[in-house]
Write an enzyme that holds these catalytic residues in place. Structure first.
Site, PDB file in Angstrom:
ATOM      1  N   GLY A  21      52.253  78.745  35.742  1.00 18.58           N
ATOM      2  CA  GLY A  21      51.461  78.746  36.974  1.00 18.58           C
ATOM      3  C   GLY A  21      50.359  79.776  36.895  1.00 18.58           C
ATOM      4  CG  ASN A  22      46.985  79.522  38.825  1.00 18.08           C
ATOM      5  OD1 ASN A  22      46.748  79.860  39.980  1.00 18.08           O
ATOM      6  ND2 ASN A  22      46.935  78.258  38.423  1.00 18.08           N
ATOM      7  NE  ARG A  23      48.451  87.868  37.838  1.00 17.52           N
ATOM      8  CZ  ARG A  23      49.660  88.396  37.762  1.00 17.52           C
ATOM      9  NH1 ARG A  23      50.440  88.410  38.828  1.00 17.52           N
ATOM     10  NH2 ARG A  23      50.115  88.907  36.637  1.00 17.52           N
ATOM     11  CB  ALA A  90      43.640  78.237  40.595  1.00 20.18           C
TER      12      ALA A  90
END
Ligand code: CTP
Length: 216
Positions: A21-23, A90
């Site tokens: 995943g990402n932030r 994102a």
């Protein structure tokens, strides 16, 4: 007016308990949904896993998804009927080539993951954008920001691209404030000073509404 918005991160599963995943928190996308709804628009908010609650406005329909493939399917369904598309998510560019059915056990000293490319939601939908539809993308660049953002605008058939600043404290992932630069296809630039994401969203929405074709 109908608006399609993507927001938040995507999670790409690796096994039953892990994901890539990402932030991204979804804050900017959710703020845009609220700002469009406040202007009377009907919003379809396609959201990746965000801790934010579903917006309460009756004008915002929230569709929760997890992966880029799910986000693409939900966005593709809403895109034809939407006057404005805003891609604030994102999206993970790659996903694990294989999703293990059982939890991956710790065996060797190293573990190599094979990743395959995800669909580019904005670029794919951009190919079927009609003349009266308006698309807005986001970009986060570390080098040659303006040139890369301009290139992305053309590649993905955006009408505007919002460049997130990485250089400023208080801007970007997780913060409640943001500082952005907006570019159009002609290279015209609008700078937004550091301000709350709600204010950035209101500013972006009025910029978008002002640019919309007079027929819509
Ligand atoms: N985007 C998308 N689907 C993807 C990747 C990106 O819809 N699979 C959208 C984002 O929501 C954003 C824009 O495309 O509006 C630019 O995203 P970015 O990650 O900066 O662009 P990439 O195409 O991934 O380019 P690169 O990572 O090479 O800079």
């Amino acid at each position: 007016m109908h608006v399609l918005l993507t927001a938040g991160p995507t999670y790409e599963p690796l096994d039953p308990v892990r994901f890539l995943g990402n932030r991204s928190t979804g804050k900017m996308g959710y703020a845009l949904a609220a700002a469009f709804a406040a202007e009377g628009a009907e919003v379809t908010l396609v959201s990746g896993p965000s801790h934010l609650p579903d917006p309460a406005s009756p004008r915002i329909r929230t569709v929760r998804v997890e992966t880029a493939a799910e986000m693409f399917a939900a966005a593709a369904e809403a895109a034809p009927a939407a006057d404005v598309w805003v891609f604030a998510a994102a999206v993970a560019d790659y996903r694990p080539a294989h999703v293990a059915i059982e939890k991956i056990k710790k065996t060797g000293e190293t573990l190599t993951l094979e990743l395959v490319k995800n669909v580019d939601i904005a670029a794919t939908l951009g190919q079927s954008k009609r003349a009266e539809q308006f698309a807005v993308g986001f970009a986060l660049e570390t080098t040659n920001e303006l040139a890369h953002a301009q290139d992305k605008l053309h590649r993905k058939n955006f009408d505007l691209i919002v460049l997130n600043s990485l250089r400023d404290a208080g801007a970007g992932f997780g913060h409640d404030t943001n500082k952005v630069t907006v570019l159009d296809a002609a290279g015209q630039i609008v700078n937004f000073e550091l301000q709350s994401k709600a204010d950035v969203a209101r500013g972006l929405v009025s910029l978008i509404l002002a640019r919309l074709a007079p027929t819509s």
